[in-house]
Design an enzyme around this catalytic site. Structure first.
Site, PDB file in Angstrom:
ATOM      1  N   HIS A 116      -4.256  80.335  80.068  1.00  0.00           N
ATOM      2  CA  HIS A 116      -4.919  80.933  81.230  1.00  0.00           C
ATOM      3  C   HIS A 116      -5.525  82.293  80.880  1.00  0.00           C
ATOM      4  O   HIS A 116      -5.485  83.244  81.662  1.00  0.00           O
ATOM      5  CB  HIS A 116      -3.944  81.081  82.397  1.00  0.00           C
ATOM      6  CG  HIS A 116      -4.604  80.919  83.738  1.00  0.00           C
ATOM      7  ND1 HIS A 116      -4.571  79.742  84.441  1.00  0.00           N
ATOM      8  CD2 HIS A 116      -5.339  81.777  84.504  1.00  0.00           C
ATOM      9  CE1 HIS A 116      -5.237  79.885  85.580  1.00  0.00           C
ATOM     10  NE2 HIS A 116      -5.716  81.110  85.625  1.00  0.00           N
ATOM     11  N   SER A 131     -13.278  76.066  90.311  1.00  0.00           N
ATOM     12  CA  SER A 131     -11.912  76.314  90.740  1.00  0.00           C
ATOM     13  C   SER A 131     -11.707  75.924  92.200  1.00  0.00           C
ATOM     14  O   SER A 131     -12.597  76.084  93.039  1.00  0.00           O
ATOM     15  CB  SER A 131     -11.574  77.798  90.565  1.00  0.00           C
ATOM     16  OG  SER A 131     -10.319  78.106  91.130  1.00  0.00           O
ATOM     17  N   LYS A 190      -4.793  71.094  81.974  1.00  0.00           N
ATOM     18  CA  LYS A 190      -5.110  72.394  81.377  1.00  0.00           C
ATOM     19  C   LYS A 190      -3.859  73.261  81.349  1.00  0.00           C
ATOM     20  O   LYS A 190      -3.157  73.403  82.352  1.00  0.00           O
ATOM     21  CB  LYS A 190      -6.194  73.089  82.198  1.00  0.00           C
ATOM     22  CG  LYS A 190      -6.632  74.455  81.690  1.00  0.00           C
ATOM     23  CD  LYS A 190      -7.777  74.974  82.544  1.00  0.00           C
ATOM     24  CE  LYS A 190      -8.219  76.367  82.106  1.00  0.00           C
ATOM     25  NZ  LYS A 190      -7.199  77.393  82.425  1.00  0.00           N
ATOM     26  N   TYR A 220      -5.147  73.402  91.625  1.00  0.00           N
ATOM     27  CA  TYR A 220      -3.802  73.947  91.506  1.00  0.00           C
ATOM     28  C   TYR A 220      -2.894  73.076  92.369  1.00  0.00           C
ATOM     29  O   TYR A 220      -3.345  72.432  93.313  1.00  0.00           O
ATOM     30  CB  TYR A 220      -3.744  75.395  91.993  1.00  0.00           C
ATOM     31  CG  TYR A 220      -4.391  76.393  91.078  1.00  0.00           C
ATOM     32  CD1 TYR A 220      -3.823  76.692  89.840  1.00  0.00           C
ATOM     33  CD2 TYR A 220      -5.556  77.054  91.450  1.00  0.00           C
ATOM     34  CE1 TYR A 220      -4.418  77.617  88.992  1.00  0.00           C
ATOM     35  CE2 TYR A 220      -6.154  77.980  90.610  1.00  0.00           C
ATOM     36  CZ  TYR A 220      -5.575  78.260  89.389  1.00  0.00           C
ATOM     37  OH  TYR A 220      -6.165  79.166  88.552  1.00  0.00           O
ATOM     38  N   THR A 250      -4.685  72.475  86.591  1.00  0.00           N
ATOM     39  CA  THR A 250      -4.252  73.679  85.882  1.00  0.00           C
ATOM     40  C   THR A 250      -2.754  73.863  86.042  1.00  0.00           C
ATOM     41  O   THR A 250      -2.233  73.867  87.160  1.00  0.00           O
ATOM     42  CB  THR A 250      -4.984  74.920  86.411  1.00  0.00           C
ATOM     43  OG1 THR A 250      -6.375  74.797  86.106  1.00  0.00           O
ATOM     44  CG2 THR A 250      -4.460  76.196  85.765  1.00  0.00           C
TER      45      THR A 250
END
Length: 394
Positions: A280, A108, A256, A130, A156
């Protein structure tokens, strides 16, 4: 001394609950609002049955596959999750466990360990982004990941900013300073195994709630909440934004957060290498169907054009096989490995991966399949009305 090995992912969760301070454990099971989606993600798998062959069982099963140009020992990947304060080694421990078991690591952009350290532990690391800040800032993160050796990029898109839950949300400090430690002391005091993990060589390590992958390699790392605040104040990406980012990244590229067929087709149109059918882990919009319900229709629509993965609710090897039967190339796991990490560090993550491997193998044996690629809809029982075909063109 208790046996460190656990026999099920459920037992890993129970050990994690016993070891972790209440606030930390609550963060691991978080879901939005009433938790309808987070619960359905897991329970929906039980509605699917198997149609096994009893003659022709194969003596050997091949679990290997290829996802995003990476050869994997089984169709399982580590899903990227944010700051992993359940263990001092955090994402590095997870990366080592994944490497030891021959699978890819998702890291992440809100992780607590730098991408350079994680890639050093696992050369099959996919970096997750992100949409935070300007295009220039986003591209700088992607370039840093590429220079570090990341093999692919995950974008994401499946998280809204609503963190409220009907059963309460844990209070997470912005920084672990003396004031925060004093406030958390009663929780930590009744969980000595957790506290002892942070003592090494006679020195106490303070959990790090900064996110070093948001800024440059040598720049100060913001706290999780500072980065989160920047994210909340960045307009969400458009399909044109994702197309632009895809054009900048010359390797495997995953979108995603897909649950709709029309969104899956848009991801194909922008040149995505893969999509993850994901909500998520129930932390997106509550009331979204379980991902296993949305998987089949999405895979049927675009699986011949793009690799389709599933993320959400996987707890057993048989769950993995059910996802493969509905068209997934592989699955991504999140809570399962975090519980393993909390239960026994790197060895606990390896334990979880071993359980999934054994479960996949025994399920293939029961279905008389010799390879994971042989699994299809003929091997499962799908009840009427089980699947959710969202975004179907009229």
């Amino acid at each position: 001394m208790a046996n460190p090995w656990f026999e099920t992912v459920g037992e890993a969760q129970r050990r994690a609950k016993r070891r972790l301070p209440r606030s930390v454990y609550s963060a691991l099971i978080a879901g939005t609002q009433a938790g309808v989606t987070v619960n359905d993600n897991e329970k929906a798998f039980a509605e699917l049955g198997f149609a096994p062959h009893v003659i022709g069982v194969q003596a050997q099963r091949d679990l290997t596959t290829t996802v995003l140009d990476q050869h994997l020992s089984m169709p399982v990947l580590i899903s990227p999750t944010g700051v992993q304060a359940v263990d001092p080694d955090g994402e590095v421990a997870v990366a080592r466990a994944a490497a030891a078991r021959g699978i890819a690591m998702g890291l992440s952009s809100f992780a607590s360990k730098p991408i350079e350290e994680v890639v050093a532990a696992n050369d099959k690391t996919l970096f997750q982004l992100y949409w935070v800040g300007s295009r220039d800032e986003i591209l700088a993160r992607a370039v840093r990941a590429k220079q570090a050796g990341a093999t692919g990029l995950i974008v994401t898109t499946d998280w809204v900013f609503n963190v409220g839950r009907d059963w309460g949300s844990p209070e997470i400090p912005e920084r672990v300073n003396l004031r925060a430690l004093m406030k958390l002391a009663p929780e930590i005091a009744v969980r000595p195994p957790y506290a002892l993990r942070w003592v090494r060589g006679g020195k106490v390590t303070i959990p790090d709630l900064t996110v070093p992958n948001i800024n440059g390699k040598n720049a100060p790392a913001p706290t999780f909440f500072e980065a989160y605040g920047q994210w909340m104040n960045t307009p969400p990406p458009t399909w044109d934004d994702l197309r632009w980012l895809r054009e900048q990244w010359d390797g495997p590229f995953m979108v995603k957060g897909i649950t709709r067929i029309d969104d899956a087709r848009r991801a194909v149109d922008i040149g995505a290498s893969a999509i993850s059918v994901s909500n998520h882990g129930g932390n997106n919009l509550d009331g979204t169907p379980a991902t296993i319900r949305a998987l089949g229709p999405v895979a049927d629509a675009v699986g011949h054009e793009v690799e389709v993965l599933l993320d959400g609710g996987v707890r057993r090897g048989s769950d993995v096989v059910k996802a493969l039967a509905l068209g997934a190339r592989a699955v991504m796991i999140g809570r399962a490995y975090l519980w393993g990490l909390a239960a026994n560090g790197q060895a606990g993550v390896e334990n979880v991966l071993d359980l999934l491997r054994m479960g996949i193998d025994s399920t293939l044996m029961g279905l008389s399949c010799s390879r994971v690629q042989e699994v299809n809809r003929e091997h499962i029982i799908v009840p009427a009305g089980f699947e959710s075909a969202l975004g179907v063109s009229a």
